[in-house]
Scaffold this active site. Structure first.
Site, PDB file in Angstrom:
ATOM      1  N   ASP A  80       0.857  -1.179   0.000  1.00 55.67           N
ATOM      2  CA  ASP A  80       0.000   0.000   0.000  1.00 55.67           C
ATOM      3  C   ASP A  80       0.898   1.236   0.000  1.00 55.67           C
ATOM      4  OD1 ASP A  80      -1.625   2.126   0.651  1.00 55.67           O
ATOM      5  OD2 ASP A  80      -2.732   1.069   2.217  1.00 55.67           O
TER       6      ASP A  80
ATOM      7  N   TYR B 269      -7.724  17.282  -3.771  1.00 56.93           N
ATOM      8  CA  TYR B 269      -7.067  16.549  -4.862  1.00 56.93           C
ATOM      9  C   TYR B 269      -6.058  17.479  -5.570  1.00 56.93           C
ATOM     10  CZ  TYR B 269      -6.516  13.857  -9.185  1.00 56.93           C
ATOM     11  OH  TYR B 269      -5.994  13.156 -10.249  1.00 56.93           O
TER      12      TYR B 269
END
Ligand code: NAP
Length: 249
Positions: free
Chosen positions: A65, A157
């Site tokens: 991850d 973002y």
């Protein structure tokens, strides 16, 4: 001049679908030895089989991850046991989780920055150490047009991707003396699950903002990644290359 990736060892993060998968296909076709990163071992094993069958490529799985520093550390430890050298790192993994600023949760901020930004620092740190041993290498970071020009509802973002551009430019300066080039790609609107996660009205708005009048394909981003990974770009570092069909946000 060597335009292929023959003999190059390449780690691609978030390789199981979308842009990462397209890069894996193109790089395997060009002779690279590929380390496929992601969290979905089943999907990655299937992609590995596809690449081996189609291109006779040498492919390894690198299951970790990228948002979790301990997982990245363990992932690179495992990778280092298989290979002592790495030629190319493609920091592609990322998530999109839009929200207006008044609605953004702390968890969204943390998850987005962990997956999109901190991951780039974590992976680049370990990869750069490996590349420094051989005094050569190449890092390609997947930024976004939103990180360059911003967009309503995308402060988190956009911030996470603007930071990727800052990281790219700083690492390019820091690592140039060791012959490690660092560049970013800033895709516009690309036909992947991420683009299709937008509501219909937003999807149409994005399409309407593209001068070329169509969404981009993951393969069109992969071609620019190939340019940055091979000798064609041997004197290119610290750049952010837009792949957006003339998108105006
Ligand atoms: P996608 O289809 O949603 O694929 C994202 C990939 O990243 C998946 O393989 C996903 O794995 C992986 N990933 C996410 N978080 C991860 C983590 N913590 N650890 C490991 N892998 C992780 O998106 P995409 O469109 O191909 O996007 C690729 C990159 O391009 C992203 O950085 C994105 O921000 C950027 N980008 C895309 C667009 C666009 O229009 N599509 C535009 C600008 C920039 P799982 O399957 O396990 O979730």
């Amino acid at each position: 001049m060597n335009l292929s990736l023959s003999g190059k060892k390449v780690l691609i993060t978030g390789a199981n679908r979308g842009i990462g998968k397209a890069i894996a296909h193109l790089f395997a076709q060009q002779g690279a030895e590929i380390f496929l990163n992601g969290r979905d071992e089943t999907a990655l094993a299937q992609l590995k089989d596809e690449l081996v069958a189609t291109y006779s490529a040498t492919v390894h799985l690198a299951i970790f991850d990228v948002a979790d520093v301990e997982s990245v550390k363990q992932g690179f430890r495992t990778l280092f046991a298989v290979t002592k050298s790495l030629d190319v790192l493609v920091n592609n993994a990322g998530i999109l989780d839009d929200a207006l600023i008044g609605m953004v949760s702390q968890a969204q901020i943390q998850q987005t920055f962990s997956a999109n930004t901190f991951s780039v620092l974590y992976c680049s740190q370990y990869a750069a150490r490996m590349m420094q041993r051989n005094k050569q290498g190449c890092i390609i970071n997947m930024a976004s047009i939103i990180g360059r020009v911003g967009n309503a509802g995308q402060a988190v973002y956009g911030g996470s991707k603007a930071a990727v551009i800052g990281i790219t430019q700083s690492l390019a300066k820091e690592l140039a003396a060791q012959n490690i080039r660092v560049n970013a790609i800033a895709p516009g609107f690309i036909d992947t699950d991420m683009a299709h996660s937008l509501p219909d009205d937003k999807f149409q708005q994005r399409l309407d903002s593209i001068a070329m009048g169509r969404i981009g394909s993951p393969e069109e981003v992969a071609k620019v990644a190939l340019f940055l990974a091979c000798d064609l770009s041997s004197y290119v570092t610290g750049q952010v290359i837009g792949v957006d069909g003339g998108m105006l946000i």
